[in-house]
Design a protein around this motif. Structure first.
Motif, mmCIF file in Angstrom:
data_model
loop_
_atom_site.group_PDB
_atom_site.id
_atom_site.type_symbol
_atom_site.label_atom_id
_atom_site.label_comp_id
_atom_site.label_asym_id
_atom_site.label_seq_id
_atom_site.Cartn_x
_atom_site.Cartn_y
_atom_site.Cartn_z
ATOM 1 N N LEU A 284 97.658 51.345 38.411
ATOM 2 C CA LEU A 284 97.595 51.519 40.453
ATOM 3 C C LEU A 284 97.920 52.778 41.412
ATOM 4 C CD1 LEU A 284 99.547 48.241 40.617
ATOM 5 C CD2 LEU A 284 97.779 48.546 40.308
ATOM 6 N N VAL B 202 94.880 54.290 42.066
ATOM 7 C CA VAL B 202 94.498 53.313 43.435
ATOM 8 C C VAL B 202 94.631 54.063 44.642
ATOM 9 C CG1 VAL B 202 94.105 51.188 44.227
ATOM 10 C CG2 VAL B 202 93.117 51.516 42.135
ATOM 11 N N LYS B 203 95.924 54.190 44.080
ATOM 12 C CA LYS B 203 96.065 54.255 45.569
ATOM 13 C C LYS B 203 96.183 56.073 46.357
ATOM 14 C CE LYS B 203 100.618 51.590 46.322
ATOM 15 N NZ LYS B 203 101.907 51.623 45.268
ATOM 16 N N GLN C 138 93.644 57.670 46.401
ATOM 17 C CA GLN C 138 92.742 57.105 45.881
ATOM 18 C C GLN C 138 92.529 56.754 47.821
ATOM 19 O OE1 GLN C 138 90.341 55.320 42.652
ATOM 20 N NE2 GLN C 138 88.063 57.250 43.078
ATOM 21 N N ARG C 139 92.973 55.575 47.676
ATOM 22 C CA ARG C 139 93.363 55.482 49.179
ATOM 23 C C ARG C 139 93.214 56.485 49.820
ATOM 24 N NH1 ARG C 139 96.393 48.915 47.866
ATOM 25 N NH2 ARG C 139 96.002 49.347 51.054
ATOM 26 N N ALA D 77 91.262 57.661 51.303
ATOM 27 C CA ALA D 77 90.101 57.430 51.731
ATOM 28 C C ALA D 77 90.765 57.507 53.289
ATOM 29 C CB ALA D 77 89.756 56.144 51.296
ATOM 30 N N LEU E 90 96.448 51.213 54.623
ATOM 31 C CA LEU E 90 95.728 51.828 53.828
ATOM 32 C C LEU E 90 94.666 50.805 53.645
ATOM 33 C CD1 LEU E 90 97.787 53.781 50.605
ATOM 34 C CD2 LEU E 90 96.756 54.834 53.147
ATOM 35 N N PRO E 91 93.116 52.088 53.532
ATOM 36 C CA PRO E 91 91.865 50.827 53.400
ATOM 37 C C PRO E 91 92.242 50.061 52.050
ATOM 38 C CG PRO E 91 91.022 52.907 53.623
ATOM 39 C CD PRO E 91 93.009 52.838 54.443
ATOM 40 N N ALA E 92 92.012 49.160 51.696
ATOM 41 C CA ALA E 92 91.363 49.343 50.535
ATOM 42 C C ALA E 92 89.921 50.006 49.464
ATOM 43 C CB ALA E 92 91.021 47.316 49.871
ATOM 44 N N ILE E 93 89.914 50.418 48.456
ATOM 45 C CA ILE E 93 88.529 51.223 47.584
ATOM 46 C C ILE E 93 88.502 50.110 46.466
ATOM 47 C CG2 ILE E 93 89.573 52.984 48.423
ATOM 48 C CD1 ILE E 93 89.885 53.390 45.276
ATOM 49 N N THR E 94 87.161 50.219 45.771
ATOM 50 C CA THR E 94 86.251 50.025 45.122
ATOM 51 C C THR E 94 86.429 51.330 44.484
ATOM 52 O OG1 THR E 94 85.646 48.089 46.189
ATOM 53 C CG2 THR E 94 84.730 48.810 43.814
ATOM 54 N N PRO E 95 86.448 51.898 43.631
ATOM 55 C CA PRO E 95 86.674 52.823 42.471
ATOM 56 C C PRO E 95 85.464 52.227 41.850
ATOM 57 C CG PRO E 95 88.199 51.879 42.057
ATOM 58 C CD PRO E 95 87.886 50.902 42.787
ATOM 59 N N THR F 196 83.325 57.117 48.039
ATOM 60 C CA THR F 196 83.859 55.726 47.058
ATOM 61 C C THR F 196 83.897 54.976 48.105
ATOM 62 O OG1 THR F 196 85.328 57.634 45.822
ATOM 63 C CG2 THR F 196 86.393 55.629 46.199
ATOM 64 N N ARG F 197 83.964 53.350 47.608
ATOM 65 C CA ARG F 197 83.371 52.166 48.402
ATOM 66 C C ARG F 197 85.148 51.611 49.442
ATOM 67 N NH1 ARG F 197 79.715 52.403 44.812
ATOM 68 N NH2 ARG F 197 78.036 51.096 45.016
ATOM 69 N N VAL F 198 85.200 52.287 50.685
ATOM 70 C CA VAL F 198 86.033 52.230 50.975
ATOM 71 C C VAL F 198 86.139 50.979 52.543
ATOM 72 C CG1 VAL F 198 87.315 52.451 52.910
ATOM 73 C CG2 VAL F 198 86.403 54.114 51.492
ATOM 74 N N HIS F 199 86.791 49.712 52.342
ATOM 75 C CA HIS F 199 86.866 48.942 52.794
ATOM 76 C C HIS F 199 88.211 48.662 53.525
ATOM 77 C CE1 HIS F 199 85.175 47.066 49.619
ATOM 78 N NE2 HIS F 199 85.765 47.084 48.981
ATOM 79 N N ALA F 200 87.614 49.286 55.059
ATOM 80 C CA ALA F 200 88.424 49.665 55.995
ATOM 81 C C ALA F 200 87.874 48.889 56.967
ATOM 82 C CB ALA F 200 88.357 51.106 57.018
ATOM 83 N N ASP G 84 85.835 43.113 47.573
ATOM 84 C CA ASP G 84 86.898 43.665 47.304
ATOM 85 C C ASP G 84 86.839 42.669 45.421
ATOM 86 O OD1 ASP G 84 88.870 45.411 45.988
ATOM 87 O OD2 ASP G 84 90.377 45.512 47.987
ATOM 88 N N LEU H 169 89.863 46.141 40.825
ATOM 89 C CA LEU H 169 88.613 46.846 40.220
ATOM 90 C C LEU H 169 87.417 47.510 40.693
ATOM 91 C CD1 LEU H 169 87.862 43.390 38.190
ATOM 92 C CD2 LEU H 169 89.902 45.111 36.773
ATOM 93 N N SER H 170 86.942 47.848 39.304
ATOM 94 C CA SER H 170 86.399 48.868 39.357
ATOM 95 C C SER H 170 84.863 48.551 39.685
ATOM 96 C CB SER H 170 86.546 50.093 38.997
ATOM 97 O OG SER H 170 85.823 49.739 37.293
#
Lengths: 307, 554
Positions: free
Chosen positions: A99, A102-103, A105-106, A109, A182-187, B108-112, B209, B258-259
């Motif tokens: 986490l 992930v954070k 990376q967020r 982003a 923070l925006p969510a991301i998908t690594p 990287t896929r960002v969900h903004a 996501d 998840l990735s």
């Protein structure tokens, strides 16, 4: 750099019997150092409604995966069992680490997003300024009738605002991000998640054309699937980014009869797209003169005589 | 229709300014002169030119990077070299291309965006495992909303659905299904559930996501009875989160993201695995979705209705001919095909020439249901405004996904079974009996199906780029265009259509002069194209050997 290159282990994900690579660094690495370009298969998140440019993951065919495994440059990971075991038996610390990753990376982003936004705003304001300037000249020319139009940009574009907007944007790059969530991301990869021992699968069983593929690769040729030209591979003298394919390659068995019609068919197909038809086979008895594994390869090229 | 090359927007128009190649083989490959090429083929950009393009593997990502927002149409490929000449310029260009690829793909896929627009999917693979879908729902899909009477929803594939969608109204507009008829105290009531391919496609395009749950579904989506307090608390939590980042500690209490790699690992499986989709089907699916088609899984074949006598669809000239033809099966094993004698009308001559039984398309075919891989897997609709996931017209295309490396060209039985699984789609009514529409009719056939031939690794083919066209002239005329991932028209022409056409042409143009040219030479030509192609079974009633080439003159 060379040391890391030598030690790099590419993770080839085996998903339902297909070989995928998710890490862009791995993709570039095998392209640079192993002459494998593989095939991009994924949707591009930046522009998802087109089929011209495709994104990760990259799909390797069995020959390419085997070549990398044989060279000890890669291992084949059973992706499903690895993920499932990791996800179901995850303890607090690994989860925390993941986490945290992930954070991070967020946050990155977010920074990128803020920068982009500031840039766009700055651009718009630049435009507005120009527009207002033009408007003002127009207003001065036309007199009082155009005054409201000349006023409206000044509402949005006092020179102080630019300073205010630019200020936080530059500070966010160095210090705390702005107060939006923070925006969510998908690594793209699960590298941060999969820290444990990866169940490694055996190397793939490649097609019969593996020996020809290996031979071409060892000579510095790049190959892409040649099906569109009616062969096993299209063979490039270097990276396909830069060069056209020279050959259309087919693999045969050493004692296999090659039908004349096959030669004509493939030769015609190749010639039509300005490639020569190449075919080769591996000798079962003679050893490789270069000292490699397997037998000697004999490769021939057929060119059309324009008589 | 994007399957036609003429209409495909991705087809480069006649702008050969940066073409370095020609189809002319005398122009040696060592001199890739753009000027000569442009002069040689100014507006003749055909399949060969497209083949010349080395495909998407060689796409120059520098162009993508430069122009991130433009359509595919405007992206053109850069110049290429023949071989390495060891210059630094060349090495730099190559390095730039590689760096651009790295930069573009490292995204990287960002969900903004606003919180309410974000779609989050939770993986619950076992939730619907025991669900038994009502049998009556089966088969409603091919009727779609067109069926009269009480409206039935398309088959839901509930057992296959593994990802429950939270939020994201945009994503759920065309994808996913809510499982209706659930008890009020069930958790996640009314939520949309996604099929694995839908979820993976959304993840891949950066619209979803995907989360792995740490708690059960009951806690993440509490049932409505207990919802009043829980949701209020949750909403409050979310609101607080937007206010400041202090609530972030709880953010991952229920699960974590998840990735893409994990999504592939969890959602891609072998054919037939519950809650998985095979990679080739997924690739075809996403390829079509990228093109803008609406794609749904085809419902399982309905149970065969009790055999009813197949009634002819329309009584047309063809039926009339059919009756005539079938009533005259008698042929001499040798001798002229058309007996010398008095012929008062063309009809009697045509009747004698009829070597093949006329195919009568029937709405209820008798062939067994198709088997994998030659079975209908997806229904495909062209993009349309009024299309919704629950209400849609009958599909524009029926699609079968086939692995090129594991299967061969379908046998006649497979092709027939596959075609018979599709609804009868005769050509337009006004075409019938219209000589000018003959080719349209022939091309249209009675049934049609798309076969997507997926080459394990050849995914770079675009729709139009590979023009490898395998043509089988046969009882069913299969036209396999190996396309992108790769969609293929499998076009059927029952041989007897061709016969129809010939008759019609003969009638219309009166070129059929028995005395002068000899029917049999025409006939021979006709039958060598048709009879030879359709295999042995169809010419049996003619007799053995070469029954066709019998002219009154020899």
């Amino acid at each position: 750099m060379p040391a890391t290159v030598a030690e790099r282990q590419v993770r080839i994900s085996c998903v339902a019997g297909r070989y995928l690579v998710f890490d862009i660094d791995d993709v570039l690495y095998i392209r640079r150092h192993h002459g494998i370009c593989a095939v991009l298969t994924g949707t591009m998140p930046q522009n998802p409604t087109q089929n011209l440019f495709l994104g990760l993951p990259v799909e390797l065919h069995a020959e390419e995966a085997k070549l990398l495994v044989d060279r000890k440059a890669a291992y084949i990971a059973d992706e499903l069992s690895d993920h499932l075991s990791q996800l179901t038996t995850m303890d607090e610390t690994t989860r925390g680490a993941y986490l945290q990753h992930v954070k991070q990376q967020r946050r990155n982003a977010k920074l990128a997003f803020d920068e982009e936004k500031a840039k766009v705003q700055a651009m718009h304001q630049g435009k507005r300024k120009a527009a207002s300037k033009a408007n003002k000249t127009a207003a001065s020319l036309e007199g009082a009738s155009a005054a409201p139009e000349g006023e409206s940009p000044s509402l949005f574009d006092p020179p102080t605002t630019t300073g205010v907007v630019a200020g936080p944007a530059t500070t966010t790059t160095t210090t705390t991000p702005s107060k939006e969530a923070l925006p969510a991301i998908t690594p793209t990869t699960s590298s941060a998640l999969l820290s444990g021992a990866t169940p490694v699968l055996d190397g793939p069983i490649p097609a019969s054309s593996y020996s020809l593929y290996k031979y071409l690769n060892s000579r510095g040729y790049y190959t892409t699937p040649g099906l569109r030209f009616g062969g096993d591979y299209s063979v490039y003298p270097g990276d396909p980014f830069r060069y056209h394919a020279h050959y259309l390659a087919n693999s045969y068995g050493w004692d296999e009869q090659i039908g004349m019609l096959d030669v004509v068919t493939s030769g015609r197909l190749g010639t039509a797209v300005k490639k020569s038809f190449l075919f080769g086979a591996e000798s079962p008895s003679k050893p490789d003169p270069d000292g490699g594994e397997g037998g000697e390869m004999r490769v021939f090229c057929v060119e059309w005589a324009g008589m | 229709m994007p399957l036609d090359d003429d209409d495909n927007p991705a087809l480069p128009g006649p702008q050969p300014t940066n073409k370095t190649t020609t189809t002319n083989t005398t122009t040696t490959t060592t001199t890739p002169g753009p000027s000569t090429a442009a002069a040689a083929v100014p507006d003749d950009l055909t399949a060969e030119d497209l083949i010349e393009d080395e495909g998407a593997a060689a796409q120059d990502f520098r162009l993508f990077r430069k122009t991130p927002g433009v359509s595919a149409q405007t992206i053109r490929k850069g110049e290429k070299d023949f071989e390495s000449h060891g210059t630094r310029a060349q090495a730099d260009a190559l390095e730039q291309s590689r760096a651009a690829m790295g930069e573009v793909l490292a995204y990287t896929r960002v969900h903004a965006g606003p919180q309410r627009n974000l779609a989050r999917g939770w993986v619950f693979q076992g939730w619907w495992a025991g669900f038994g879908e009502g049998e009556e729902e089966v088969g409603a899909g091919d009727g779609g909303g067109a069926g009269a009477g009480r409206e039935r929803k398309p088959y839901g594939f509930v057992r296959e659905r593994v990802v429950v969608l939270e939020g994201g109204s945009v994503a759920s507009m065309n994808l996913g299904r809510a499982v209706t008829g659930q008890a009020k105290d069930r958790p996640a009531r009314g939520k949309d559930w996604l099929l694995p391919e839908e979820a993976l496609y959304l993840v891949e395009r950066g619209s979803l996501d995907l989360w792995w749950p740490l708690k059960g579904l009951e806690e993440i989506f509490p049932p409505e009875t207990a919802a009043a307090t829980a949701t209020a608390g949750k909403e409050g939590g979310e609101g607080a989160k937007e206010e400041d980042g202090a609530a972030e500690a709880d953010e991952y209490e229920l699960g974590f993201p998840l990735s893409l790699q994990a999504a592939y690992a969890l959602l891609i499986g072998n054919d037939g695995e519950r809650g998985k989709v095979s990679l080739q089907k997924f690739q075809v699916y996403s390829n079509l979705k990228r093109c803008g088609y609406n794609v749904l899984r085809a419902p399982p074949a309905p149970k065969q209705p009790p055999a009813t006598p197949s009634t002819p669809i329309t009584t047309t000239l063809w039926q009339w001919f059919a009756n005539l033809l079938t009533s005259n099966p008698h042929h001499q094993p040798y001798g002229p095909l058309v007996q010398p004698g008095l012929h008062r009308s063309y009809a009697s001559i045509y009747r004698q020439m009829a070597l093949l039984p006329l195919h009568q398309p029937s709405a209820t075919p008798s062939s067994p249901p198709p088997k994998d891989p030659f079975a209908i897997h997806y229904h495909v609709w062209k993009a349309a405004q009024k299309w919704t996931k629950l209400r849609h017209p009958p599909p524009d295309f029926q699609l079968a996904v086939v692995d090129a490396q594991e299967s061969a060209v379908p046998t006649l039985e497979e092709a027939t079974a596959l075609l018979d699984a599709t609804p009868l789609a005769p050509g337009r009514a006004e075409w019938a009996g219209h000589p000018g529409r003959m080719y349209a009719r022939l091309k249209h056939g009675h049934r049609h199906v798309l076969v997507a031939v997926s080459f394990a690794e050849v995914y770079e083919y675009s729709w139009l780029r590979s023009k490898d066209t395998v043509k089988l002239v046969g009882a069913a005329n299969l036209q396999l265009q190996l396309l992108g991932s790769s969609c293929v028209t499998l076009d059927t022409l029952h041989h007897t259509d061709a016969v129809d056409g010939m008759f019609q042409m003969a009638q219309a143009e009166s070129i059929w002069d028995v005395e002068k040219t000899g029917v049999c030479s025409h006939n021979a030509r006709r039958n060598t194209t048709i009879g030879k192609a359709s295999g042995q079974s169809e010419v049996d009633n003619v007799g053995e050997g070469e029954p066709i080439l019998r002219s009154p003159h020899n």
